[in-house]
Design an enzyme around this catalytic site. Structure first.
Site, PDB file in Angstrom:
ATOM      1  N   ASN A  30      23.453  14.038  32.043  1.00 24.67           N
ATOM      2  CA  ASN A  30      24.857  13.806  32.369  1.00 24.67           C
ATOM      3  C   ASN A  30      25.006  14.247  33.823  1.00 24.67           C
ATOM      4  OD1 ASN A  30      27.570  13.610  32.740  1.00 24.67           O
ATOM      5  ND2 ASN A  30      28.142  14.710  30.873  1.00 24.67           N
TER       6      ASN A  30
ATOM      7  N   PRO B  65      27.480  18.525  38.254  1.00 21.82           N
ATOM      8  CA  PRO B  65      28.539  19.382  38.762  1.00 21.82           C
ATOM      9  C   PRO B  65      29.785  19.456  37.888  1.00 21.82           C
ATOM     10  CG  PRO B  65      28.332  17.390  40.089  1.00 21.82           C
ATOM     11  CD  PRO B  65      27.148  17.435  39.174  1.00 21.82           C
ATOM     12  N   ASN B  66      30.309  20.660  37.800  1.00 20.23           N
ATOM     13  CA  ASN B  66      31.571  20.985  37.119  1.00 20.23           C
ATOM     14  C   ASN B  66      31.478  20.960  35.597  1.00 20.23           C
ATOM     15  OD1 ASN B  66      33.241  21.400  39.475  1.00 20.23           O
ATOM     16  ND2 ASN B  66      33.055  19.200  39.835  1.00 20.23           N
TER      17      ASN B  66
ATOM     18  N   ARG C 174      39.719  23.142  30.952  1.00 22.47           N
ATOM     19  CA  ARG C 174      40.869  22.241  31.159  1.00 22.47           C
ATOM     20  C   ARG C 174      40.489  20.805  30.783  1.00 22.47           C
ATOM     21  NH1 ARG C 174      40.385  19.643  36.182  1.00 22.47           N
ATOM     22  NH2 ARG C 174      38.909  20.624  37.591  1.00 22.47           N
TER      23      ARG C 174
ATOM     24  N   HIS D  75      27.405  10.489  28.830  1.00 32.42           N
ATOM     25  CA  HIS D  75      28.731  10.918  29.294  1.00 32.42           C
ATOM     26  C   HIS D  75      29.579  11.322  28.104  1.00 32.42           C
ATOM     27  CE1 HIS D  75      27.911   9.665  33.338  1.00 32.42           C
ATOM     28  NE2 HIS D  75      27.420   8.539  32.849  1.00 32.42           N
TER      29      HIS D  75
ATOM     30  N   ALA E 246      29.801  13.753  38.302  1.00 31.76           N
ATOM     31  CA  ALA E 246      30.298  12.951  39.433  1.00 31.76           C
ATOM     32  C   ALA E 246      29.156  12.326  40.242  1.00 31.76           C
ATOM     33  CB  ALA E 246      31.180  13.810  40.327  1.00 31.76           C
TER      34      ALA E 246
ATOM     35  N   GLU F 274      21.086   8.258  29.883  1.00 29.87           N
ATOM     36  CA  GLU F 274      22.284   8.686  30.623  1.00 29.87           C
ATOM     37  C   GLU F 274      23.370   8.985  29.590  1.00 29.87           C
ATOM     38  OE1 GLU F 274      23.758   5.619  33.215  1.00 29.87           O
ATOM     39  OE2 GLU F 274      25.619   6.695  33.644  1.00 29.87           O
TER      40      GLU F 274
ATOM     41  N   TYR G  30      37.651  15.789  27.652  1.00 38.34           N
ATOM     42  CA  TYR G  30      36.308  16.321  27.410  1.00 38.34           C
ATOM     43  C   TYR G  30      36.173  17.165  26.140  1.00 38.34           C
ATOM     44  CZ  TYR G  30      35.730  14.963  32.303  1.00 38.34           C
ATOM     45  OH  TYR G  30      35.686  14.260  33.472  1.00 38.34           O
TER      46      TYR G  30
ATOM     47  N   ARG H  64      34.860   5.404  38.701  1.00 39.62           N
ATOM     48  CA  ARG H  64      33.895   5.865  37.687  1.00 39.62           C
ATOM     49  C   ARG H  64      33.179   4.706  37.002  1.00 39.62           C
ATOM     50  NH1 ARG H  64      35.261  11.369  37.207  1.00 39.62           N
ATOM     51  NH2 ARG H  64      37.477  11.705  37.544  1.00 39.62           N
TER      52      ARG H  64
ATOM     53  N   ARG I  95      38.327   4.798  32.485  1.00 38.60           N
ATOM     54  CA  ARG I  95      38.982   5.707  33.434  1.00 38.60           C
ATOM     55  C   ARG I  95      39.126   5.046  34.814  1.00 38.60           C
ATOM     56  NH1 ARG I  95      36.108  11.329  32.846  1.00 38.60           N
ATOM     57  NH2 ARG I  95      37.985  11.927  34.028  1.00 38.60           N
TER      58      ARG I  95
HETATM   59  O1  CA2 Z   1      32.364  11.973  30.854  1.00 40.69           O
HETATM   60  C1  CA2 Z   1      31.470  12.585  31.444  1.00 40.69           C
HETATM   61  O2  CA2 Z   1      30.603  13.228  30.840  1.00 40.69           O
HETATM   62  C2  CA2 Z   1      31.438  12.615  32.979  1.00 40.69           C
HETATM   63  O3  CA2 Z   1      30.075  12.568  33.390  1.00 40.69           O
HETATM   64  C3  CA2 Z   1      32.083  13.927  33.398  1.00 40.69           C
HETATM   65  C4  CA2 Z   1      32.214  14.098  34.903  1.00 40.69           C
HETATM   66  C5  CA2 Z   1      32.867  12.862  35.535  1.00 40.69           C
HETATM   67  O4  CA2 Z   1      32.834  12.983  36.941  1.00 40.69           O
HETATM   68  C6  CA2 Z   1      32.178  11.570  35.128  1.00 40.69           C
HETATM   69  O5  CA2 Z   1      32.871  10.475  35.692  1.00 40.69           O
HETATM   70  C7  CA2 Z   1      32.144  11.424  33.610  1.00 40.69           C
HETATM   71  C8  CA2 Z   1      33.083  15.306  35.256  1.00 40.69           C
HETATM   72  C9  CA2 Z   1      32.641  16.598  34.633  1.00 40.69           C
HETATM   73  C10 CA2 Z   1      33.650  17.671  34.966  1.00 40.69           C
HETATM   74  O6  CA2 Z   1      34.083  18.247  33.755  1.00 40.69           O
HETATM   75  C11 CA2 Z   1      35.129  19.109  33.740  1.00 40.69           C
HETATM   76  C12 CA2 Z   1      35.552  19.521  32.500  1.00 40.69           C
HETATM   77  C13 CA2 Z   1      36.605  20.395  32.399  1.00 40.69           C
HETATM   78  C14 CA2 Z   1      37.221  20.863  33.515  1.00 40.69           C
HETATM   79  C15 CA2 Z   1      36.797  20.444  34.750  1.00 40.69           C
HETATM   80  C16 CA2 Z   1      35.737  19.582  34.852  1.00 40.69           C
END
Ligand code: CA2
Length: 151
Positions: free
Chosen positions: A74, A9-10, A17, A100, A77, A98, A22, A111, A107
Site C-alpha cells: 500500500n 506515508p501517513n 482520523r 488500498h 500517496a 497493490e 479508512y 487518486r 475519490r
Molecule cells: O486507500 C488507501 O489505502 C490509500 O492508499 C491511502 C492513502 C491515499 O493517499 C491513497 O490515495 C489511498 C492515504 C493514507 C493516509 O491515511 C490516513 C489515515 C488516517 C489519517 C490520516 C491519514
C-alpha cells in the site's frame, strides 16, 4: 511463503482520523491480524511502514536480495506519484499485490492514476482494513498461478 507487507506515508496515522474512509483500526491492529493470518497459513510476514520514498525503494531492493516470495504494497500517496517505486517493483520477480484500504477510483481524480498498478500482478482496493488479511489469505492460492501477468 516469505511475504513483505509494505505501507507508505501517513498510514501510521490510521485510526486517528477519517474513519469514514479508512475505518477505525490502527496500523498496529491491522499488523496483528495480518501476522495472525500469516501464522495460520504458515507464512513468514514482515510488516513495514515508512513515510520516506527512498526507504520503500530500499525495502523492495532488499526483497529482491532476500528472494522474498511476495510483496503486498500500500504505497499510499506515492501510488499516484512514484516512478521510483514503480521501477523497483518491476525489478522484483516474485508475486506483487497493490493494496488500498479505500477505493481510490471513488475519490478525487488525482487518486485515479496509479504508478504502481502497471508493475504488479493484482490490485485489491476498497475492502477496508480487512483487505490486508484477505490478501494474505489469497496469496495461498495465487502463488502458483500468475494468470494475466503482463508486467
Ligand atoms: O486507500 C488507501 O489505502 C490509500 O492508499 C491511502 C492513502 C491515499 O493517499 C491513497 O490515495 C489511498 C492515504 C493514507 C493516509 O491515511 C490516513 C489515515 C488516517 C489519517 C490520516 C491519514
Amino acid at each position: 511463503m516469505n511475504i513483505y507487507v509494505i505501507n507508505g506515508p501517513n498510514i501510521n496515522l490510521l485510526g486517528t482520523r477519517e474513519p469514514e474512509i479508512y475505518g477505525s483500526e490502527t496500523l498496529d491492529d491491522i499488523e496483528k491480524k495480518c501476522l495472525e493470518q500469516g501464522v495460520k497459513d504458515g507464512h513468514i510476514i514482515k510488516f513495514m511502514q515508512s513515510n520516506y520514498e527512498g526507504e520503500i525503494v530500499e525495502w523492495i531492493q532488499n526483497a529482491i536480495k532476500e528472494k522474498v516470495d511476495a510483496i503486498v504494497i500500500n504505497a499510499a500517496a506515492y501510488t499516484h506519484t512514484s516512478i521510483a517505486i514503480h521501477d523497483a517493483l518491476k525489478s522484483f520477480s516474485g508475486f506483487k499485490i497493490e493494496l488500498h484500504i479505500s477505493n481510490p477510483h471513488l475519490r478525487e481524480t488525482f487518486r485515479h492514476v496509479s504508478y504502481i498498478s502497471p508493475a504488479v500482478d493484482a490490485v485489491v482496493a476498497g475492502l477496508g482494513p480487512n483487505g490486508y488479511s484477505h490478501v494474505i489469505e489469497l496469496l495461498n492460492n495465487l502463488n502458483s498461478q500468475r494468470i494475466g501477468k503482463l508486467a
